[in-house]
Design a protein around this motif. Structure first.
Motif, PDB file in Angstrom:
ATOM      1  N   CYS A 173      36.440  51.151  32.898  1.00 10.82           N
ATOM      2  CA  CYS A 173      37.261  51.725  34.095  1.00 10.82           C
ATOM      3  C   CYS A 173      39.032  51.609  33.790  1.00 10.82           C
ATOM      4  CB  CYS A 173      37.069  50.874  35.703  1.00 10.82           C
ATOM      5  SG  CYS A 173      34.694  51.492  35.454  1.00 10.82           S
ATOM      6  N   PRO A 174      39.512  52.645  33.438  1.00  9.49           N
ATOM      7  CA  PRO A 174      41.045  52.018  32.841  1.00  9.49           C
ATOM      8  C   PRO A 174      41.643  52.506  33.966  1.00  9.49           C
ATOM      9  CG  PRO A 174      40.232  54.622  32.013  1.00  9.49           C
ATOM     10  CD  PRO A 174      38.825  53.358  32.596  1.00  9.49           C
ATOM     11  N   ASN A 175      41.317  53.021  35.382  1.00 11.85           N
ATOM     12  CA  ASN A 175      42.480  52.922  36.175  1.00 11.85           C
ATOM     13  C   ASN A 175      41.829  51.861  37.418  1.00 11.85           C
ATOM     14  OD1 ASN A 175      43.756  55.552  35.842  1.00 11.85           O
ATOM     15  ND2 ASN A 175      41.777  56.677  36.686  1.00 11.85           N
ATOM     16  N   LEU A 176      40.911  51.054  37.189  1.00 10.44           N
ATOM     17  CA  LEU A 176      41.124  49.973  38.049  1.00 10.44           C
ATOM     18  C   LEU A 176      42.120  49.285  38.547  1.00 10.44           C
ATOM     19  CD1 LEU A 176      38.253  48.984  39.841  1.00 10.44           C
ATOM     20  CD2 LEU A 176      38.282  47.615  37.829  1.00 10.44           C
ATOM     21  N   LEU A 177      42.114  48.950  39.401  1.00  9.80           N
ATOM     22  CA  LEU A 177      43.731  48.283  39.891  1.00  9.80           C
ATOM     23  C   LEU A 177      43.251  46.744  40.339  1.00  9.80           C
ATOM     24  CD1 LEU A 177      46.017  51.255  41.188  1.00  9.80           C
ATOM     25  CD2 LEU A 177      46.397  49.619  39.294  1.00  9.80           C
ATOM     26  N   ALA A 178      42.212  47.079  41.368  1.00  9.66           N
ATOM     27  CA  ALA A 178      41.748  45.485  41.873  1.00  9.66           C
ATOM     28  C   ALA A 178      40.307  45.375  42.553  1.00  9.66           C
ATOM     29  CB  ALA A 178      42.279  45.600  43.566  1.00  9.66           C
ATOM     30  N   MET A 179      39.907  44.744  42.094  1.00  9.02           N
ATOM     31  CA  MET A 179      38.680  44.109  42.962  1.00  9.02           C
ATOM     32  C   MET A 179      38.449  43.222  44.277  1.00  9.02           C
ATOM     33  SD  MET A 179      35.930  43.907  39.144  1.00  9.02           S
ATOM     34  CE  MET A 179      36.761  43.380  38.422  1.00  9.02           C
ATOM     35  N   SER A 180      37.325  43.359  44.701  1.00 11.50           N
ATOM     36  CA  SER A 180      37.546  42.672  46.797  1.00 11.50           C
ATOM     37  C   SER A 180      36.351  42.273  46.530  1.00 11.50           C
ATOM     38  CB  SER A 180      38.377  43.319  47.796  1.00 11.50           C
ATOM     39  OG  SER A 180      38.217  42.677  48.757  1.00 11.50           O
ATOM     40  N   SER A 181      36.528  40.739  47.005  1.00 12.51           N
ATOM     41  CA  SER A 181      34.541  40.305  47.485  1.00 12.51           C
ATOM     42  C   SER A 181      33.960  40.918  48.334  1.00 12.51           C
ATOM     43  CB  SER A 181      34.358  38.816  46.915  1.00 12.51           C
ATOM     44  OG  SER A 181      35.829  38.100  47.507  1.00 12.51           O
ATOM     45  N   ALA A 182      32.923  40.472  48.602  1.00 17.19           N
ATOM     46  CA  ALA A 182      32.575  41.116  50.702  1.00 17.19           C
ATOM     47  C   ALA A 182      33.100  39.673  51.034  1.00 17.19           C
ATOM     48  CB  ALA A 182      31.347  41.065  50.022  1.00 17.19           C
ATOM     49  N   GLY A 183      33.174  38.174  50.822  1.00 16.22           N
ATOM     50  CA  GLY A 183      33.300  37.269  51.299  1.00 16.22           C
ATOM     51  C   GLY A 183      33.958  36.991  50.572  1.00 16.22           C
ATOM     52  N   ALA A 184      34.324  35.015  51.568  1.00 11.96           N
ATOM     53  CA  ALA A 184      35.654  34.436  50.483  1.00 11.96           C
ATOM     54  C   ALA A 184      35.338  34.165  49.339  1.00 11.96           C
ATOM     55  CB  ALA A 184      35.304  32.434  51.309  1.00 11.96           C
ATOM     56  N   GLY A 185      33.618  34.032  48.751  1.00 11.43           N
ATOM     57  CA  GLY A 185      33.381  33.259  47.472  1.00 11.43           C
ATOM     58  C   GLY A 185      33.270  34.699  46.829  1.00 11.43           C
ATOM     59  N   TYR A 186      34.093  34.292  44.931  1.00 12.00           N
ATOM     60  CA  TYR A 186      34.319  35.246  43.848  1.00 12.00           C
ATOM     61  C   TYR A 186      34.005  35.622  43.059  1.00 12.00           C
ATOM     62  CZ  TYR A 186      38.104  32.510  43.951  1.00 12.00           C
ATOM     63  OH  TYR A 186      39.037  31.451  43.203  1.00 12.00           O
ATOM     64  N   ASP A 187      32.669  34.853  42.712  1.00  5.82           N
ATOM     65  CA  ASP A 187      32.008  33.988  41.655  1.00  5.82           C
ATOM     66  C   ASP A 187      31.432  35.342  40.872  1.00  5.82           C
ATOM     67  OD1 ASP A 187      31.127  33.179  44.038  1.00  5.82           O
ATOM     68  OD2 ASP A 187      29.407  33.196  42.662  1.00  5.82           O
ATOM     69  N   VAL A 188      30.968  36.899  41.742  1.00  9.66           N
ATOM     70  CA  VAL A 188      30.918  37.968  41.186  1.00  9.66           C
ATOM     71  C   VAL A 188      32.064  38.767  40.495  1.00  9.66           C
ATOM     72  CG1 VAL A 188      28.896  37.764  42.799  1.00  9.66           C
ATOM     73  CG2 VAL A 188      31.525  39.275  43.151  1.00  9.66           C
ATOM     74  N   ILE A 189      33.032  37.490  40.157  1.00  4.44           N
ATOM     75  CA  ILE A 189      34.391  38.664  39.757  1.00  4.44           C
ATOM     76  C   ILE A 189      34.843  37.431  38.619  1.00  4.44           C
ATOM     77  CG2 ILE A 189      36.143  39.133  39.443  1.00  4.44           C
ATOM     78  CD1 ILE A 189      35.492  39.740  43.128  1.00  4.44           C
ATOM     79  N   ASP A 190      35.687  38.150  37.593  1.00  7.17           N
ATOM     80  CA  ASP A 190      35.806  37.448  36.010  1.00  7.17           C
ATOM     81  C   ASP A 190      36.924  37.554  36.380  1.00  7.17           C
ATOM     82  OD1 ASP A 190      36.596  36.133  34.142  1.00  7.17           O
ATOM     83  OD2 ASP A 190      34.794  37.213  32.812  1.00  7.17           O
ATOM     84  N   VAL A 191      37.606  36.398  36.874  1.00  5.45           N
ATOM     85  CA  VAL A 191      39.326  36.184  37.810  1.00  5.45           C
ATOM     86  C   VAL A 191      40.079  36.226  35.869  1.00  5.45           C
ATOM     87  CG1 VAL A 191      41.007  35.069  38.632  1.00  5.45           C
ATOM     88  CG2 VAL A 191      38.383  34.823  39.992  1.00  5.45           C
ATOM     89  N   ASP A 192      39.594  35.393  35.259  1.00  2.00           N
ATOM     90  CA  ASP A 192      39.762  35.566  34.096  1.00  2.00           C
ATOM     91  C   ASP A 192      39.865  36.714  32.900  1.00  2.00           C
ATOM     92  OD1 ASP A 192      40.773  32.463  34.185  1.00  2.00           O
ATOM     93  OD2 ASP A 192      38.693  32.012  32.891  1.00  2.00           O
ATOM     94  N   ALA A 193      38.624  37.270  33.400  1.00  2.00           N
ATOM     95  CA  ALA A 193      38.868  38.807  32.391  1.00  2.00           C
ATOM     96  C   ALA A 193      40.205  39.680  33.363  1.00  2.00           C
ATOM     97  CB  ALA A 193      37.853  39.769  32.347  1.00  2.00           C
ATOM     98  N   CYS A 194      40.674  39.424  34.996  1.00  2.00           N
ATOM     99  CA  CYS A 194      41.172  40.166  35.347  1.00  2.00           C
ATOM    100  C   CYS A 194      42.469  40.062  35.140  1.00  2.00           C
ATOM    101  CB  CYS A 194      40.519  40.242  36.408  1.00  2.00           C
ATOM    102  SG  CYS A 194      39.193  40.770  37.559  1.00  2.00           S
ATOM    103  N   ASN A 195      42.790  39.777  34.962  1.00  2.00           N
ATOM    104  CA  ASN A 195      44.246  38.954  34.447  1.00  2.00           C
ATOM    105  C   ASN A 195      44.203  39.397  33.043  1.00  2.00           C
ATOM    106  OD1 ASN A 195      44.419  36.960  36.796  1.00  2.00           O
ATOM    107  ND2 ASN A 195      43.998  35.259  35.683  1.00  2.00           N
ATOM    108  N   ALA A 196      43.565  38.872  32.414  1.00  2.00           N
ATOM    109  CA  ALA A 196      44.010  40.060  31.147  1.00  2.00           C
ATOM    110  C   ALA A 196      43.957  41.734  31.321  1.00  2.00           C
ATOM    111  CB  ALA A 196      42.435  39.653  29.869  1.00  2.00           C
ATOM    112  N   ALA A 197      43.367  41.690  31.832  1.00  5.49           N
ATOM    113  CA  ALA A 197      43.272  43.362  31.833  1.00  5.49           C
ATOM    114  C   ALA A 197      44.764  43.857  33.486  1.00  5.49           C
ATOM    115  CB  ALA A 197      41.889  43.961  32.749  1.00  5.49           C
ATOM    116  N   GLY A 198      45.136  43.302  34.056  1.00  2.00           N
ATOM    117  CA  GLY A 198      46.453  43.182  35.033  1.00  2.00           C
ATOM    118  C   GLY A 198      44.920  44.041  36.277  1.00  2.00           C
ATOM    119  N   VAL A 199      44.489  43.691  36.330  1.00  2.59           N
ATOM    120  CA  VAL A 199      43.222  43.424  37.218  1.00  2.59           C
ATOM    121  C   VAL A 199      43.872  42.308  38.574  1.00  2.59           C
ATOM    122  CG1 VAL A 199      41.208  44.163  38.247  1.00  2.59           C
ATOM    123  CG2 VAL A 199      42.193  45.430  36.472  1.00  2.59           C
TER     124      VAL A 199
END
Length: 351
Positions: free
Chosen positions: A75-101
């Motif tokens: 997903c080369p255009n992906l800028l942001a991901m949002s979790s459904a609730g307060a928890g965001y463990d379904v998203i790899d934050v470290d990988a997002c940091n590396a990708a600028g997401v």
């Protein structure tokens, strides 16, 4: 080439249709609904051109649609991901940091019902609500004095993680004149005191609490936090409550602690696998009250979470700094990518 109409994708449904109503009425946002049952190739075609991805809650989320590095590579255009609730463990934050997401969540939008649920489980366990209900159905409630429960007034509650939910749990516990302890390595004694508790270390919390209630995120630090050793340090008349995330407690260790009466009981809203199978051994213990990860899922809260998520997406996709940004460290790289993909530079984060 800059994108004027930003594509935001989600699977199946939001918690409440208010989000689709709000987002569907925005001229600069293209809201795309995907279905897990559709061919993966079709879903990848939509996701690969999206700038935003609303990630389902863990209970509903299916492979390969977790917010991880593999997904972002496609997903080369992906800028942001949002979790459904307060928890965001379904998203790899470290990988997002590396990708600028950037990653956003809905922290604070479901705090009240989760705290209420934790207190409800504490009350249900001490008043033996589930056990006595089953006893009546089985015709085993002839001697009501044998079914007596206990008070929670004046008892000690230990809160693991005194953030948005934990502080409300402390507030509600004070209505019962409970002594409130908190283990939170990220807050000072003064900050914990301001939230209605006394800061203690983990061994002290285990040793002194009549109730332990978990309100921390699931992370590398907290997975397996409550295992055999932790349960062995609890009082034999203490109750364990988890309305946070599965795997923070070890289910086998908890089962052993309960069946051996090492602890008095447990209130569990979260499991390793959700929903748990009907034959899950924890569900069949008399000293357990279990619910299917519904603590934060009240009608009112699902509406509020969906509304706030939609409003946050609008702000984010129009270049504003989102109010519940999880990884501000990714903002510089994200800003560069946003400018290149969308065509203008987002706001700067104020120091």
């Amino acid at each position: 080439m800059a994108i004027n109409r930003k594509r935001l994708v989600y699977f199946e449904r939001w918690f409440d249709p208010i989000a689709e109503q709000i987002l569907g009425g925005q001229d600069d946002i293209e809201l795309v609904r995907l279905l897990y049952a559709d061919p993966q190739a079709d879903n990848w075609a939509d996701l690969s051109t999206a700038v935003g991805y609303q990630v389902s809650a863990r209970t509903e989320l299916q492979e390969p649609w977790f917010g991880n590095a593999a997904l972002m590579e496609r997903c080369p255009n992906l800028l942001a991901m949002s979790s459904a609730g307060a928890g965001y463990d379904v998203i790899d934050v470290d990988a997002c940091n590396a990708a600028g997401v950037i990653v956003v969540n809905q922290s604070g939008t479901n705090s009240e019902p989760v705290a209420e649920h934790a207190i409800a489980l504490m009350l249900g366990l001490t008043k033996r609500v589930g056990y006595t209900h089953r006893a009546m159905i089985k015709g085993q409630a002839n001697d009501r004095l044998e079914l007596s429960g206990n008070n929670i007034q004046g008892k000690t509650v230990g809160i693991v993680g005194i953030g948005q939910i934990g502080r409300l749990t402390a507030k509600y516990a004070s209505a019962f004149d409970m002594r409130v302890l908190a283990f939170d390595p990220y807050l000072t004694e003064q900050q914990v005191a301001e939230r209605g508790a006394r800061k203690v270390d983990f061994p002290t919390l285990l040793a002194e609490s009549d109730f332990i209630t978990v309100h921390c995120p699931r992370s590398k630090e907290t997975i397996g936090m409550f295992g055999a050793e932790a349960f062995s340090r609890m009082k034999p008349n203490a109750y364990f409550v988890n309305t946070a995330r599965g795997r923070i407690h070890d289910e086998t260790a908890l089962l052993d602690a309960l069946t051996s009466r090492r602890i008095a009981g447990a209130g569990i809203d979260v499991f390793d696998v959700e929903p748990p199978p009907p034959n899950h051994p924890l569900l069949h213990l008399d000293n357990v009250m279990a619910t299917p990860h519904i603590a934060g899922g009240t009608v009112e809260t699902m509406h509020e979470m969906s509304k706030k998520a939609a409003e946050q997406w609008i702000a984010l996709l129009r270049g504003r700094v989102p109010p519940r940004l999880v990884n501000p460290e990714a903002w510089p790289a994200y800003s560069d990518r946003f400018a290149r993909i969308v065509g203008f530079r987002p706001d700067a984060i104020e120091a």
